[in-house]
Scaffold this motif. Structure first.
Motif, short mmCIF file in Angstrom:
data_model
loop_
_atom_site.label_atom_id
_atom_site.label_comp_id
_atom_site.label_asym_id
_atom_site.label_seq_id
_atom_site.Cartn_x
_atom_site.Cartn_y
_atom_site.Cartn_z
N UNK A 1 0.82 -1.21 0.00
CA UNK A 1 0.00 0.00 0.00
C UNK A 1 0.86 1.26 0.00
N UNK A 2 2.09 1.15 0.48
CA UNK A 2 2.99 2.29 0.45
C UNK A 2 3.27 2.76 -0.96
N UNK A 3 3.40 1.82 -1.89
CA UNK A 3 3.65 2.18 -3.28
C UNK A 3 2.48 2.98 -3.83
N UNK A 4 1.28 2.54 -3.54
CA UNK A 4 0.09 3.26 -4.00
C UNK A 4 0.00 4.66 -3.40
N UNK A 5 0.30 4.76 -2.12
CA UNK A 5 0.27 6.07 -1.46
C UNK A 5 1.31 7.01 -2.07
N UNK A 6 2.47 6.46 -2.40
CA UNK A 6 3.52 7.27 -3.00
C UNK A 6 3.14 7.79 -4.37
N UNK A 7 2.61 6.92 -5.21
CA UNK A 7 2.20 7.33 -6.55
C UNK A 7 1.06 8.34 -6.48
N UNK A 8 0.09 8.09 -5.62
CA UNK A 8 -1.04 9.01 -5.49
C UNK A 8 -0.59 10.38 -5.00
N UNK A 9 0.31 10.41 -4.03
CA UNK A 9 0.79 11.70 -3.51
C UNK A 9 1.59 12.46 -4.57
N UNK A 10 2.42 11.77 -5.32
CA UNK A 10 3.21 12.42 -6.37
C UNK A 10 2.29 12.94 -7.47
N UNK A 11 1.26 12.16 -7.83
CA UNK A 11 0.32 12.62 -8.85
C UNK A 11 -0.44 13.85 -8.37
N UNK A 12 -0.88 13.84 -7.12
CA UNK A 12 -1.57 15.02 -6.57
C UNK A 12 -0.66 16.24 -6.59
N UNK A 13 0.62 16.04 -6.27
CA UNK A 13 1.59 17.14 -6.33
C UNK A 13 1.71 17.67 -7.76
N UNK A 14 1.83 16.77 -8.73
CA UNK A 14 1.98 17.18 -10.13
C UNK A 14 0.71 17.89 -10.63
N UNK A 15 -0.45 17.41 -10.22
CA UNK A 15 -1.70 18.08 -10.61
C UNK A 15 -1.77 19.48 -10.02
N UNK A 16 -1.32 19.62 -8.79
CA UNK A 16 -1.29 20.94 -8.15
C UNK A 16 -0.37 21.89 -8.94
#
Length: 189
Positions: free
Chosen positions: A171-186
């Motif tokens: 689940x850490x991998x998913x959290x990492x990808x989701x957080x990075x994507x949210x950062x890039x969208x921001x």
């Protein structure tokens, strides 16, 4: 290039540092299951989004050099469509066997497309920072969720407990990808 190199170095160091506490938390059997899941994930990720950041960056940079801004945006949108379709196909393929990895594979291609988008504009800072954000979230959530799952299934049979401990770490991998994507969208917004 320096931003990307430094970010990759920081990400690798973070990755190296969290593996030891994760291994101590999980134990040998759960860590083996986690590593197996990671190998499967990386193969499926390559199928879904192989070299997307580099391709988007190169093709868009060419369009931008000739001041063909609409064409550059078309490349970006087509790449997003491609990774959504391919990510969806791969996610559906592994839906029944490893459902925790499904959203991660789907989101990874989209993240890669945004990284390529900023690289095309010769802005490496968003990509660099997103890599660091991603790795920090991977480290924290892998250790946190593996601990939560191991505690939740503490009374279960050892093989079940090991499997859920590895699932928590994944689940850490998913959290990492989701957080990075949210950062890039921001940053894109």
């Amino acid at each position: 290039a320096s931003f990307l190199m430094i970010a990759a170095l920081i990400s690798k160091i973070i990755g190296m540092l969290y593996k030891s506490p994760l291994s101590n938390t999980l134990g040998n059997n759960s860590m083996g299951l986690f590593n197996y899941a990671q190998n499967v994930y990386f193969i499926l990720l390559m199928i879904a989004s192989f070299s997307i950041p580099q391709a988007v960056s190169k093709i868009m940079a060419e369009k931008l050099a000739f001041k063909r801004y609409r064409d550059a945006q078309k490349v970006f949108h087509c790449a997003l469509l491609y990774v959504i379709i391919m990510g969806g196909v791969v996610a559906l393929f592994c839906l029944f066997g490893s459902s925790i990895l499904v959203p991660t594979i789907f989101l990874s291609g989209i993240l890669g497309t945004f990284r390529g988008y900023f690289q095309a504009y010769r802005n490496m800072l968003p990509t660099s920072l997103s890599q660091i954000v991603e790795q920090c979230f991977v480290a924290v959530f892998a250790i946190l969720m593996s601990t939560v799952m191991l505690n939740k299934f503490s009374g279960a049979e050892e093989s079940v407990r090991n499997a859920w401990g590895a699932a928590g770490a994944t689940m850490g991998t998913g959290a990492g990808v989701a957080s990075a994507l949210l950062f890039m969208l921001f940053v894109y917004w």
